[in-house]
Write an enzyme that holds these catalytic residues in place. Structure first.
Site, mmCIF file in Angstrom:
data_model
loop_
_atom_site.group_PDB
_atom_site.id
_atom_site.type_symbol
_atom_site.label_atom_id
_atom_site.label_comp_id
_atom_site.label_asym_id
_atom_site.label_seq_id
_atom_site.Cartn_x
_atom_site.Cartn_y
_atom_site.Cartn_z
ATOM 1 N N TYR A 145 -107.279 46.290 -56.758
ATOM 2 C CA TYR A 145 -107.716 47.392 -56.791
ATOM 3 C C TYR A 145 -107.718 47.931 -55.203
ATOM 4 C CZ TYR A 145 -109.759 48.736 -61.016
ATOM 5 O OH TYR A 145 -109.925 49.128 -62.354
ATOM 6 N N ASP A 181 -105.813 36.168 -71.119
ATOM 7 C CA ASP A 181 -105.272 36.692 -72.627
ATOM 8 C C ASP A 181 -105.986 36.059 -73.578
ATOM 9 O OD1 ASP A 181 -104.197 34.199 -71.655
ATOM 10 O OD2 ASP A 181 -102.213 34.516 -72.598
ATOM 11 N N ASP A 183 -114.439 46.992 -70.979
ATOM 12 C CA ASP A 183 -114.144 47.993 -72.119
ATOM 13 C C ASP A 183 -114.263 47.466 -73.346
ATOM 14 O OD1 ASP A 183 -113.944 50.015 -70.031
ATOM 15 O OD2 ASP A 183 -112.418 50.941 -71.128
ATOM 16 N N ASP A 204 -112.243 44.914 -65.374
ATOM 17 C CA ASP A 204 -112.209 46.096 -65.774
ATOM 18 C C ASP A 204 -111.857 46.435 -67.250
ATOM 19 O OD1 ASP A 204 -111.978 49.152 -65.725
ATOM 20 O OD2 ASP A 204 -109.976 48.770 -65.524
ATOM 21 N N LYS A 244 -106.114 33.790 -64.739
ATOM 22 C CA LYS A 244 -104.714 33.428 -65.220
ATOM 23 C C LYS A 244 -103.998 32.459 -64.372
ATOM 24 C CE LYS A 244 -101.289 34.777 -68.104
ATOM 25 N NZ LYS A 244 -101.517 34.611 -69.504
HETATM 26 C C1 IPM Z 1 -114.854 51.447 -64.201
HETATM 27 C C2 IPM Z 1 -113.756 52.532 -64.266
HETATM 28 C C3 IPM Z 1 -113.124 52.596 -62.892
HETATM 29 C C4 IPM Z 1 -112.646 51.251 -62.430
HETATM 30 C C5 IPM Z 1 -112.127 53.777 -62.780
HETATM 31 C C6 IPM Z 1 -112.828 55.134 -62.949
HETATM 32 C C7 IPM Z 1 -111.893 53.814 -61.058
HETATM 33 O O1 IPM Z 1 -112.696 52.405 -65.294
HETATM 34 O O2 IPM Z 1 -115.920 51.389 -63.565
HETATM 35 O O3 IPM Z 1 -114.565 50.514 -65.209
HETATM 36 O O4 IPM Z 1 -111.335 51.072 -62.883
HETATM 37 O O5 IPM Z 1 -113.276 50.569 -61.916
HETATM 38 MG MG MG Z 2 -113.182 50.712 -66.558
#
Ligand code: IPM
Ligand code: MG
Length: 354
Positions: free
Chosen positions: A138, A221, A249, A245, A189
């Protein structure tokens, strides 16, 4: 307790308004809260030509904690990268030095049916992802898009970690593990990446200071696979920015909906920014359909982690449990036999349940 409220874009303002409602209700009962709003993301660009306006950053710096909604929207996708909403979010994380991102994935028993996984796989799930937030791909330099010697466009980002960056977030991971099930799985990894090789070495060094915590290592993975195969094997997952990240999710879906997960991003002194892990959901923005529970639960995390006010945090979390037990649901978590509520009505329901 001074809180900077940054609603952002899309459903951000709707869900933040519900969390503010809940905090106001606690303030009426005697909690000394002060809240002030400022624009960020696309709203910051619209107001001041900058996704992180100077005044917003100053407000956030002066506050004890920040409550954030979500940023981003199709309207801003064609702007130059530094002007895009996501940059506002990344910059405020960096400016406030919020290197430790805590993303708990806990399944409310009432929502076992809402998960796409079988109830026996997810029931009782309670894990915490500790994601490093201010390094890695990032922020790594060099980065860019250029024409290479062959005359074609070439793009590059740099995965990069200094050992001090790994060490400080590892300490947070182990400290959290000590307060939970005393199990930490470090995800990287290392079979391919030098960054991960160093990550693993430093985590092993830090682990010596926490002999009670059982440390394991997993390639990312495999971790992605294990999260859907047998997620209950995990207690604390410690990982870098990009892997965290993605895995967070994935973990959110185990709990039924990404609309249920809050997060805390902390600096070394536990000043924090609190936000739902979901995005701005432009497709449902302004329609009173969003699930505000992730933001409301983020406010609970704020009371717990920055203000050490466990009692108030527990009240919010118990309120959310009560609402779910009554069968009240937003569209993302509704199952047959439940009552469908809009965003604002869900906020009211939590206030009533406090
Ligand atoms: C998160 C989001 C952010 C990230 C984006 C919106 C920049 O996906 O907070 O997980 O990648 O950190
Ligand atoms: Mg995210």
């Amino acid at each position: 307790m001074k809180i900077a409220v940054l609603p952002g874009d899309g459903i951000g303002p709707e869900v933040t308004a519900q969390a503010v409602k809940v905090l106001r209700a606690l303030a009426r009962d005697g909690l000394a809260l002060e809240m002030e709003e400022a624009p960020i993301g696309g709203a910051g660009y619209d107001a001041a030509g900058d996704p992180l306006p100077e005044a917003t950053l100053r407000l956030a710096q002066a506050a004890d904690a920040v409550l954030l909604g979500a940023v981003g929207g199709p309207k801003y996708d064609t702007l130059a990268r530094p002007l895009r909403p996501e940059q506002g979010l990344l910059r405020i994380r960096k400016e406030l030095n919020l290197f430790a991102n805590l993303r708990p994935a806990r399944l409310y028993p009432e929502l076992a049916e809402a998960s796409t996984l079988r109830p026996e796989v997810v029931s009782g799930l309670d894990l915490m992802i500790v994601r490093e937030l201010t390094g890695d791909l990032y922020f790594g330099e060099p980065r860019g898009i250029h024409l290479n010697a062959a005359g074609e466009r070439e793009a590059y980002n740099t995965m990069r970690y200094a050992e001090s960056e790994i060490r400080r977030v590892a300490h947070i991971g182990f400290q959290i593990a000590m307060k939970r099930g005393k199990k930490l799985c470090s995800v990287e990894k290392a079979n391919v990446l030098e960054t991960s090789e160093l990550w693993r070495e430093v985590v092993i060094e830090v682990a010596r200071e926490y002999p009670e915590v059982a440390l394991s290592h997993m390639y990312v993975d495999n971790a992605a696979m294990q999260l859907v195969r047998n997620p209950k094997q995990f207690d604390v997952i410690l990982t870098g920015n990009i892997f965290g990240d993605i895995l967070s999710d994935e973990a959110s879906m185990l709990t039924g909906s990404i609309g249920m997960l809050g997060s805390a991003s902390l600096d070394a002194a536990s000043k924090g920014m609190y936000e739902p892990i979901h995005g701005s959901a432009p497709d449902i923005a302004g329609q009173d359909k969003a699930n505000p529970l992730a933001t409301i639960l983020s406010a609970a995390m704020m009371l717990r982690y920055t203000f050490s006010h466990d009692e108030a945090a527990n009240r919010i979390e118990a309120g959310v449990s009560k609402v779910l037990a009554k069968g009240l649901r937003t569209g993302d978590i509704v199952t047959p036999g439940c009552t469908l509520l809009g965003c604002a009505a869900m906020g009211d329901a939590v206030v009533a349940a406090l």
